[in-house]
Design a protein around this motif. Sequence first.
Motif, PDB file in Angstrom:
ATOM      1  N   GLY A  86      11.645  -8.372  -8.920  1.00 56.50           N
ATOM      2  CA  GLY A  86      10.975  -8.188  -8.249  1.00 56.50           C
ATOM      3  C   GLY A  86      10.472  -7.436  -8.465  1.00 56.50           C
ATOM      4  N   ARG A  90       6.865  -5.442  -8.700  1.00 58.56           N
ATOM      5  CA  ARG A  90       6.703  -3.957  -7.470  1.00 58.56           C
ATOM      6  C   ARG A  90       5.747  -2.480  -7.479  1.00 58.56           C
ATOM      7  NH1 ARG A  90      10.006  -7.960  -4.084  1.00 58.56           N
ATOM      8  NH2 ARG A  90      11.585  -6.821  -5.126  1.00 58.56           N
ATOM      9  N   SER A 145       4.788 -11.138  -3.772  1.00 56.06           N
ATOM     10  CA  SER A 145       5.636  -9.816  -4.327  1.00 56.06           C
ATOM     11  C   SER A 145       5.775  -9.361  -3.010  1.00 56.06           C
ATOM     12  CB  SER A 145       4.912  -8.816  -4.685  1.00 56.06           C
ATOM     13  OG  SER A 145       3.808  -8.037  -4.116  1.00 56.06           O
ATOM     14  N   ILE A 338      11.111 -15.248  -8.266  1.00 53.87           N
ATOM     15  CA  ILE A 338      10.117 -13.341  -7.466  1.00 53.87           C
ATOM     16  C   ILE A 338      10.598 -12.807  -6.408  1.00 53.87           C
ATOM     17  CG2 ILE A 338       8.738 -12.165  -7.070  1.00 53.87           C
ATOM     18  CD1 ILE A 338       6.739 -14.229  -8.617  1.00 53.87           C
TER      19      ILE A 338
END
Length: 338
Positions: A86, A90, A145, A338
């Motif tokens: 994740g 990002r 996200s 995610i």
Amino acid sequence: MTSITTSDFPQADRLELIVRLVNAIHEGLTSEQDLEEAIGLASEGRQARYYRRAAESINLLELVDRLPLLTPQGKALAVSNSSERGDILRLAIKSNPVFDKMLAYIDEHSPNTRELQEYVARLYPGSAETAGRRTSTLKNYLLQSHLVVNSNDKYEITSYYESTLINELEATARGFEVPSQSSNSGSNNFQKRSVGFIRDPKLRKAIEMQAVNQATKHYLGQGCQVQDVGATHSFDLLVQTPSGQERHVEVKGSQRLIEKCVLTLNEVIHAKQFKETDLILVSNIKAKYDASTISWQTDPGEMRIIKNWVPDAASLESLSYSYSITPDLVRGDREVTI
């Protein structure tokens, strides 16, 4: 000012399929048909192209000689665990100028859907109709996200956005470090510093150019002719000495002391085949962001030269493999978190 083009606006909607695409490329797949099968779609390659371009737009891969190759950030994503994935995604999303502007706008205004769509339409260098479709995709990325949350038709940033800013600052200051096993003998225990992944693409390019410029000046100072061929060859500089000898130069630069560097397969093969190859290492390059020019400024680092460099097999370490799937194996879909 960063120029925004239509290629900065992804057309593929699902982040988890971008992750699958990156994994498939990491495993050696390159054709549109194979990639589309790997991400579980069927459109004669069209969706594979959309997802490939989306991955390009967030700096996870690049197209070289018509082949998709993972960037350092893409490689980091491919080998990441679920807790790291994740954060890497990002950071990748925020590296795109459209997302960067959207996040700043959401942070300041907490817009509703109409206001956000109008803002994206002002950014998009195309028709309003297409801008509307692109807005939907952009929102999907931000929501999937967890950079942004939508509550009662108000888009607001989350704590993940704040942590991404911190990670970005740390990555800018430190780069990406790949530690090796520490020596256990004597009092000089240390972890080797590696030329690895710097998350900010502009900083990474500035470090690379500083190293190449220093190497170029070194050979020019010896009366050589120097040509930068890094974009088309498996080495960086083509050098002709005053005596007419041709030399090939591989250049590596870092903000830290270089004790380890990443080499491509072609770089290793070429250095073994062409004996007049030099390896130049430029360590401890200083970089400072100049807000007035919106660019990174660098100062010279410490340069070391390894003449007639031949990569030693004992010093090479495998970072990835190509794995052939035999008919008796069945490839299962990998769950993506995610």
